[in-house]
Design a protein around this motif. Structure first.
Motif, short mmCIF file in Angstrom:
data_model
loop_
_atom_site.label_atom_id
_atom_site.label_comp_id
_atom_site.label_asym_id
_atom_site.label_seq_id
_atom_site.Cartn_x
_atom_site.Cartn_y
_atom_site.Cartn_z
N VAL A 46 0.19 -1.21 0.24
CA VAL A 46 -0.25 -0.02 -0.36
C VAL A 46 0.77 1.23 -0.14
N ASP A 47 2.14 1.10 0.79
CA ASP A 47 2.92 2.31 1.06
C ASP A 47 3.52 2.54 -0.36
N ALA A 48 3.69 1.46 -1.45
CA ALA A 48 4.90 1.82 -2.78
C ALA A 48 3.81 2.18 -3.55
N ALA A 49 2.49 1.42 -3.16
CA ALA A 49 1.49 1.90 -4.80
C ALA A 49 0.99 3.94 -4.04
N TYR A 50 1.31 4.29 -3.35
CA TYR A 50 1.05 5.42 -2.51
C TYR A 50 1.82 6.58 -2.53
N SER A 51 3.23 6.10 -2.65
CA SER A 51 4.37 7.09 -3.09
C SER A 51 4.31 6.74 -4.65
N ALA A 52 4.46 5.51 -5.25
CA ALA A 52 4.18 5.47 -6.47
C ALA A 52 3.24 6.15 -8.07
N ALA A 53 2.26 6.47 -6.15
CA ALA A 53 1.25 7.94 -7.20
C ALA A 53 1.32 9.53 -6.93
N ALA A 54 2.20 9.36 -5.39
CA ALA A 54 2.26 11.05 -5.66
C ALA A 54 3.41 11.54 -6.63
N VAL A 138 -9.69 32.64 -9.22
CA VAL A 138 -9.40 31.21 -8.05
C VAL A 138 -9.13 30.34 -8.87
N TYR A 139 -8.33 29.51 -8.80
CA TYR A 139 -7.02 28.58 -9.89
C TYR A 139 -8.26 27.26 -8.97
N ARG A 140 -8.53 26.18 -10.26
CA ARG A 140 -8.60 24.76 -9.63
C ARG A 140 -7.57 23.85 -10.44
N LYS A 141 -7.54 23.36 -8.90
CA LYS A 141 -6.89 22.30 -8.93
C LYS A 141 -6.17 20.65 -8.46
N PRO A 142 -5.37 19.91 -8.80
CA PRO A 142 -6.03 18.61 -8.61
C PRO A 142 -6.17 18.31 -7.36
N ILE A 143 -6.45 17.17 -7.07
CA ILE A 143 -6.06 16.81 -5.55
C ILE A 143 -5.30 16.78 -4.75
N GLY A 144 -4.79 15.34 -5.52
CA GLY A 144 -3.20 15.07 -5.69
C GLY A 144 -3.73 13.66 -5.48
N VAL A 145 -3.57 12.78 -4.99
CA VAL A 145 -4.22 11.39 -5.01
C VAL A 145 -5.23 10.67 -4.18
N VAL A 146 -5.53 10.17 -4.82
CA VAL A 146 -7.26 10.02 -4.77
C VAL A 146 -6.78 8.22 -4.82
N ASN A 171 -5.26 13.90 -11.04
CA ASN A 171 -4.98 13.26 -10.03
C ASN A 171 -4.19 11.58 -10.28
N ALA A 172 -3.95 10.91 -9.08
CA ALA A 172 -3.05 9.98 -9.55
C ALA A 172 -4.26 8.97 -8.43
N VAL A 173 -4.64 7.85 -8.36
CA VAL A 173 -5.17 6.97 -8.14
C VAL A 173 -5.01 5.22 -7.64
N VAL A 174 -4.91 5.08 -6.68
CA VAL A 174 -5.56 4.17 -6.26
C VAL A 174 -5.92 2.90 -5.70
N ILE A 175 -6.08 1.82 -6.21
CA ILE A 175 -7.55 0.85 -6.21
C ILE A 175 -7.46 0.29 -5.06
N LYS A 176 -8.30 0.09 -4.19
CA LYS A 176 -8.44 -1.71 -3.75
C LYS A 176 -9.71 -1.92 -3.98
N PRO A 177 -9.88 -2.73 -4.99
CA PRO A 177 -11.41 -3.47 -4.76
C PRO A 177 -11.80 -4.66 -3.65
N ALA A 178 -13.13 -4.72 -4.33
CA ALA A 178 -13.80 -5.82 -2.74
C ALA A 178 -12.52 -6.64 -3.69
N GLU A 179 -12.65 -7.79 -2.26
CA GLU A 179 -11.55 -8.64 -2.22
C GLU A 179 -12.03 -9.58 -3.16
N GLU A 180 -14.05 -10.08 -3.08
CA GLU A 180 -13.98 -11.27 -3.92
C GLU A 180 -13.94 -10.68 -5.56
#
Length: 486
Positions: A46-54, A138-146, A171-180
Motif C-alpha cells: 500500500v505504501d509503495a502504491a501511494y508513493s508511486a502515485a504521489a 480562483v485556480y482549480r487544481k488537482p487534489i493529489g492522490v485519490v 490526480n493519481a489513483v490507487v484502487i482497492k477493489p473488493a476482495e471477491e
C-alpha cells in the motif's frame, strides 16, 4: 488480439504478486470454478502504491488537456475492441447476467468518453473585487492522490466512475477493489489504461484483505480523497478514519439504499410493471439503486399487483451467460444465506405471491404483497431478488411512506400527469428521482448520490470535478496607477 493476463498487484507500472503471506481465491459465483489465485497486498505494498502515485501525479498535473484527453479516447476504443473479453470477466467473476454485464461495459466506455472532456472543463474564475488595482483569481487544481474502494456488485463501473474523472482532473489513483472481484474491480482497469498509454504510477491497484490493509489504505498520509461505495456501516467507519487520520481526507460515500417506486392512481400500469420488474430483478437485485419497495395507491393496487405477478412469473432465471437471463446467482454463500433467511422470515408472516425454491446458487424472484412499510424487512435493503408491495391510501400517504426510511438514494414515481409527478418527485427525500422510469439509472454527466444515510458527495459531470479538485484563491496587487495629467 490476445487476452489479458494478470498478477495480483499493479504498482508503479509493474505487475507483481502481493508481499503478504496470505492468498485468496477468486471464484465464479455460478459454477464455483477457480478463476484466479490472489497473493494479497501488505501494508508495505500500500505504501509503495501511494508513493508511486504521489511521484507520478506531479508531472501528470502539468500535462496539457490534450495529452490527458487522448488517453481516455484510446481507452474507450480499447473497451470496444475488447468488449467480449470484458463482458465475459464480469459474468464469471461478479455473477453478472449477460444483460447486466453489457450495461456495465457500456457505462464504463461512456465514462471514459465523458472523462475525455473533463480536462477542458476544469476551469478557474476571475472574481469581482472592490480593492483598487487588484485582481482576484480562483485556480482549480488537482487534489493529489485519490483512494478508491469499490464493491463487488458493479465492480468495473463503480471503480471507474471515480478513476476516470480523477485522472482527467490531474490526480493519481490507487484502487482497492473488493476482495471477491480483484480483476473486474481494479486489475482489468489497470490493463485497459496501460494499453491506452497512461504513464506508469498514475493508476495503481492493491488487492487483498481489508482486515490487513483496510485501515492503512484509509489513514495513509498521501491520499487526500477517499471514494467509497458500499454499505452504510462500512461507510461510517471510513468517514471516521478519514477525519481521524493524521492528514484529514475528503470523502465521497455512496452507501445503501431502500428505493421506493411509487405508482399513483393515474399511472400507466404496464410501464410501471415493466420498471418495477427490471428495476428490482436486474442483476438479482444486487444494485444499490434497485427498487426495494413498490408503493401503490389503493384504487389501483389490485390491478397493478395482478399485472406485476404475471410479469415476474415470466422472468428468466438461471445461467447468467444466457442472453435472456435476468436473475443469476447470489454473489457468494453469505449473500445466498442472508437472502434465504429474509425469504423464510417473510414467508412466516407475509403474503407471498411469487416465489420458488433455489437451484444451486440461483434464487428465483420473490414478491410479498400487502406489506406494512414499517415491517423490518421492508426497512432493510434487500440485496437479492425480493420485492415488497405496499398499499397507500392516497398520494399524500404514498409520499409519507416513500420517505419513511433512513435511506435516500434513488426513487421513482409513475403518473400520466407530468406536473403531478414533478411535485411528488420534489417531495421525495432522495438524491435522485425518476418520473415514469425505473429507480436504476446512472449517467456519467449527471449528479449521482444520496441523502440521509445513503451517503454524501456526488459522482458524475461537473459535480465530480468539484469533488476531485481544490480551489486556490490568489489575488494580484498591482502598483497603483499614476493619473495622467494633460
Amino acid at each position: 488480439m490476445s487476452c489479458y493476463e494478470f498478477r495480483s498487484q499493479f504498482i508503479d507500472g509493474h505487475w507483481k504478486d502481493g508481499s503478504d503471506s496470505q492468498a485468496s481465491s477468486d471464484v465464479d459465483p455460478f459454477s464455483g470454478a477457480l478463476l484466479f489465485e490472489v497473493r494479497c497486498a501488505s501494508v508495505e505494498d500500500v505504501d509503495a502504491a501511494y508513493s508511486a502515485a504521489a511521484t507520478a501525479q506531479r508531472s501528470w498535473a502539468a500535462t496539457s488537456p490534450a495529452a490527458r484527453s487522448i488517453i481516455f479516447r484510446r481507452a474507450a476504443e480499447i473497451v470496444e475492441r475488447r468488449r467480449t473479453e470484458i463482458v465475459d470477466w464480469l459474468i464469471r467473476e461478479s455473477g453478472s447476467t449477460r444483460i447486466k454485464a453489457e450495461i456495465e461495459c457500456r457505462a464504463v466506455q461512456e465514462g471514459m468518453l465523458e472523462a475525455a472532456s473533463i480536462p477542458y472543463r476544469t476551469t478557474g474564475l476571475i472574481l469581482p473585487i472592490d480593492t483598487p488595482d487588484t485582481e482576484s483569481r480562483v485556480y482549480r487544481k488537482p487534489i493529489g492522490v485519490v483512494a478508491v474502494i469499490s464493491p463487488w456488485n458493479f465492480p468495473l463501473h463503480l471503480s471507474h466512475r471515480t478513476v476516470g474523472p480523477a485522472l482527467a482532473t490531474g490526480n493519481a489513483v490507487v484502487i482497492k477493489p473488493a476482495e471477491e472481484t480483484p480483476i473486474t474491480g481494479g486489475l482489468l482497469l489497470a490493463r485497459l489504461y496501460e494499453e491506452a498509454g497512461l504513464p506508469a504510477g498514475l493508476l495503481n491497484v492493491v488487492t487483498g484483505s481489508s482486515r490487513t490493509i483496510g485501515d492503512a489504505f484509509c489513514t495513509h498520509d498521501i491520499p487526500r480523497f477517499i471514494s467509497f461505495t458500499g454499505s452504510t456501516e462500512v461507510g461510517r467507519r471510513i468517514g471516521r478514519l478519514a477525519i481521524e487520520a493524521r492528514v484529514i481526507k475528503r470523502v465521497a460515500l455512496e452507501l445503501g439504499g431502500n428505493n421506493p417506486l411509487v405508482v399513483l392512481d393515474d399511472a400507466d400500469l404496464d410501464r410501471a410493471v415493466e420498471a418495477a420488474t427490471l428495476g428490482r430483478f436486474l442483476h438479482q437485485g444486487q444494485i444499490c439503486m434497485s427498487t426495494n419497495r413498490v408503493i401503490v395507491e389503493a384504487g389501483i393496487y389490485d390491478a397493478f399487483l395482478a399485472r406485476l405477478v404475471s410479469a415476474v412469473e415470466q422472468v428468466q432465471h438461471g445461467d447468467p451467460a444466457s442472453s435472456g437471463t435476468l436473475v443469476g446467482p447470489a454473489f457468494n454463500a453469505k449473500q445466498f444465506a442472508q437472502n434465504m433467511k429474509h425469504i423464510e422470515d417473510a414467508r412466516s408472516r407475509l403474503r407471498q405471491v411469487v416465489g420458488g425454491d433455489p437451484v444451486g446458487t440461483v434464487i428465483p424472484p420473490h414478491i410479498f404483497a400487502d406489506v406494512e412499510n414499517a415491517d423490518p424487512l421492508a426497512q432493510t435493503e434487500m440485496f437479492g431478488p425480493i420485492l415488497f408491495v405496499i398499499k397507500a391510501r392516497d398520494e399524500d400517504h404514498a409520499l409519507e411512506l416513500a420517505n419513511a426510511t433512513e435511506a435516500g438514494l434513488s426513487s421513482a414515481v409513475f403518473t400520466q400527469d407530468e406536473a403531478r409527478g414533478l411535485r411528488f418527485a420534489l417531495g421525495i427525500e432522495a438524491g435522485m428521482t425518476h418520473i415514469n422510469d425505473m429507480t436504476v439509472a446512472d449517467m456519467p454527466f449527471n449528479p449521482f448520490g444520496g441523502e440521509k444515510n445513503s451517503g454524501m458527495g456526488r459522482f458524475g459531470g461537473d459535480w465530480i470535478i468539484e469533488e476531485l479538485t481544490t480551489t486556490h484563491w490568489v489575488t494580484v496587487r498591482r502598483p497603483a496607477r499614476v493619473p495622467v495629467i494633460s
